[in-house]
Design a protein around this motif. Structure first.
Motif, mmCIF file in Angstrom:
data_model
loop_
_atom_site.group_PDB
_atom_site.id
_atom_site.type_symbol
_atom_site.label_atom_id
_atom_site.label_comp_id
_atom_site.label_asym_id
_atom_site.label_seq_id
_atom_site.Cartn_x
_atom_site.Cartn_y
_atom_site.Cartn_z
ATOM 1 N N TYR A 80 57.084 47.575 47.741
ATOM 2 C CA TYR A 80 56.990 48.986 48.107
ATOM 3 C C TYR A 80 57.387 49.870 46.940
ATOM 4 O O TYR A 80 58.203 49.458 46.109
ATOM 5 N N PRO A 81 56.902 51.109 46.883
ATOM 6 C CA PRO A 81 55.885 51.660 47.769
ATOM 7 C C PRO A 81 54.526 51.058 47.457
ATOM 8 O O PRO A 81 54.261 50.683 46.312
ATOM 9 N N GLN A 120 49.834 54.091 54.588
ATOM 10 C CA GLN A 120 50.666 53.648 53.479
ATOM 11 C C GLN A 120 52.025 53.226 54.007
ATOM 12 O O GLN A 120 52.654 53.944 54.781
ATOM 13 N N ARG A 121 52.463 52.042 53.583
ATOM 14 C CA ARG A 121 53.817 51.603 53.914
ATOM 15 C C ARG A 121 54.732 52.041 52.783
ATOM 16 O O ARG A 121 54.616 51.573 51.651
ATOM 17 N N ARG A 122 55.610 52.989 53.118
ATOM 18 C CA ARG A 122 56.497 53.550 52.114
ATOM 19 C C ARG A 122 57.689 52.652 51.819
ATOM 20 O O ARG A 122 58.252 52.692 50.725
ATOM 21 N N SER A 123 58.081 51.839 52.804
ATOM 22 C CA SER A 123 59.214 50.936 52.630
ATOM 23 C C SER A 123 59.163 49.932 53.761
ATOM 24 O O SER A 123 58.269 49.955 54.593
#
Length: 532
Positions: A80-81, A120-123
């Motif tokens: 991530y990100p 979107q996977r930010r974390s």
């Protein structure tokens, strides 16, 4: 009017169910980027908007994500990100009726959609998603008049938070899905659908996002809990007037058969549904507020024998039951839409019997709102027949069976249902959406054939619903190039012809046959879809 809309919903979902069934389009996805939970992590959990019903290859390398070491109970996590994942679908479908009967009938129909979704996977804790579907519709009547619609609806706009292993919270615009059935689903009372194209609804273009809070718990092996809170009433999208599948179409068809003038009613409806609402963007909907929240809680237990789920829900009708307000002289307020609350308790399960997956559903619904008709003599000169009565309420019970079989290149699926009303219609009348004022049943199924390595696939769907109604949906698709798909299909409906007894009455009997209302909409269509 509500009867027509409910039957339209069945036809639309019969087509859109393909996008959730075994013959959905294959898409390579990373389950972490889409926010999906693997079956072992969340048994019985509903699919997410981006992935509902899609066949997925859950390989992080194919999805563009790098595998990470296990941390805090999370495995196969990307770094991530992560770059945003953009999904775009452009499609158009045009059809022509082969049987022209009246001036209010659309003989040419076209729908084009553009769907854009970004995730979107930010974390490890946060996934965000934003998606929108724009729709352009065109209809040309036998009389030569045309109607066009252009609008956009959200399909996602949420933040998905995983504070710790086993707990997941999703807040924002999202598609809500409950239950296991594709078509005759009594449990899925919170979902919102776009029904304006009826049986010509394109695959994946039916579900609509709505503001909601979703909570999932899957931290205990063999047990999962899911809960939804929906703060506002978001109705199904239906055209109020002017199309083959609008709320007022039964009256249009009756006027066609009797040669009656519809200008006065059309003017009234336009006053009540000014501007974009004529296309169904509010469909007489109540203003958004916190006075009619909805919610559901679903628990699932799983084991070696299969899965069993129980659902409790309180919901508001997503289609209006239209009454008449006799206390007003304002034409714009004569039509009185009812969006009433009802309750649900259901139990459903699934198990494997060799290569066949079997499922069942039992549901009890409290205080459902239905239109009613009554046998009356009205008018000057007097006309005797079945005329619309006041909306009524009844408890209802529904049972369903589901079966699915996948053999190499062939997939088969079938569903059956039976529903019974437990209360009488008001004033000694009848429920026109039911047979013999009490019950309704039917069976639907489909076969999908897609040889490995071939650019062609073929589908054949069908249904038989008491009334009687027979429905056939053949379709073939060719992958012309890597991202472009061409299709050719038809919608074939048959049933007894309605016997209209006056320009303002319902029908000459208390029961409406789906096939009778749609028998003049025999449609051959073609389409193009681009999935970059």
């Amino acid at each position: 009017m509500l009867a027509r809309a409910r039957l339209t919903a069945l036809l639309a979902l019969a087509v859109s169910a393909e996008s959730r069934s075994a013959w959905a389009d294959e898409r390579i996805e990373d389950p972490e980027l889409t926010g999906d939970r693997k079956p072992a992590e969340a048994p019985g959990a509903a699919p997410t908007p981006a992935a509902a019903g899609d066949e997925r290859i859950e390989d992080p390398e194919l999805g563009g994500a790098k595998p990470a070491t296990d941390s805090g109970g999370f495995s196969n996590r990307p770094e991530y990100p992560h770059d945003a994942v953009l999904r775009v679908t452009l499609g158009t479908r045009w059809g022509m009726d082969t049987h022209w009967t009246g001036p209010s009938q659309d003989i040419v129909e076209g729908t084009s959609i553009a769907s854009v979704e970004m995730e979107q996977r930010r974390s490890e804790v946060l996934l965000v998603s934003l998606g929108l579907r724009a729709r352009y519709a065109f209809g040309m009547r036998k009389s030569g008049t045309t109607i066009t619609e252009l609008d956009a609806v959200p399909i996602s706009g949420f933040a998905d938070v995983t504070p710790t292993a086993g707990y997941h919270v999703r807040v924002g615009y999202q598609v809500t899905e409950l239950g296991r059935f594709d078509l005759f689903n009594a449990t899925n009372v919170l979902a919102v659908y776009d029904l304006r194209s009826g049986p010509l609804t394109m695959n994946g273009a039916a579900a609509v996002g709505q503001p909601a809070v979703r909570f999932d718990y899957d931290g205990t092996p063999g047990f999962a809990l899911q809960a939804y809170y929906v703060p506002f009433v978001v109705p199904h999208l239906v055209s109020v007037y002017g199309t083959n599948y609008s709320l007022f179409t039964p009256f249009d068809r009756a006027a066609d058969a009797l040669g009656a003038d519809r200008s006065a009613e059309t003017s009234l409806v336009r006053q009540r549904t000014a501007g974009l609402a004529k296309g169904g963007l509010d469909a007489f909907a109540p203003a958004p507020n916190f006075t009619k929240p909805q919610g559901a809680v679903r628990a699932t237990v799983s084991g070696s024998s299969g899965e069993l789920s129980a659902t409790v829900a309180t919901a508001v009708e997503h289609l209006p039951t239209l009454g008449v307000n006799t206390t007003t002289t304002n034409p714009a307020e004569v039509i009185d839409p009812h969006y009433d609350r009802f309750g649900l308790f259901s139990v459903d399960g699934a198990t494997d019997a060799g290569p066949v997956q079997l499922g069942f559903e039992l549901a009890y619904m409290m205080h459902r709102t239905l239109p009613s008709v009554a046998f009356q003599t009205l008018g000057t000169p007097p006309v005797t027949g079945w005329f619309p009565g006041p909306p009524g309420h009844t408890d209802m019970a529904q049972a369903g069976l589901h079966g699915e079989l996948v053999l190499d290149a062939t997939a088969l699926e079938a569903e059956a249902f039976g529903i019974v009303a437990l209360n009488d219609a008001p004033g000694g009348g009848a429920w026109p959406v039911l047979q013999h004022d009490r019950w309704l049943g039917g069976i639907a199924g489909g076969v999908h054939y897609e040889p490995e390595g071939s650019p062609f696939k073929a589908e054949l769907g069908g249904a038989f619903i008491l009334g009687p109604t027979a429905l056939l949906l053949p379709r073939v698709e060719w992958q012309a190039v890597h991202t472009v798909y061409l299709e050719l299909g038809a919608v074939l409906v048959t049933g007894p012809t309605p016997a209209w007894n006056s320009a303002v009455s319902y029908v000459a009997g208390p029961a409406l046959a789906l096939g009778g209302l749609y028998r003049d909409v025999v449609n051959v269509f073609t389409g193009v879809r681009w999935v970059p």
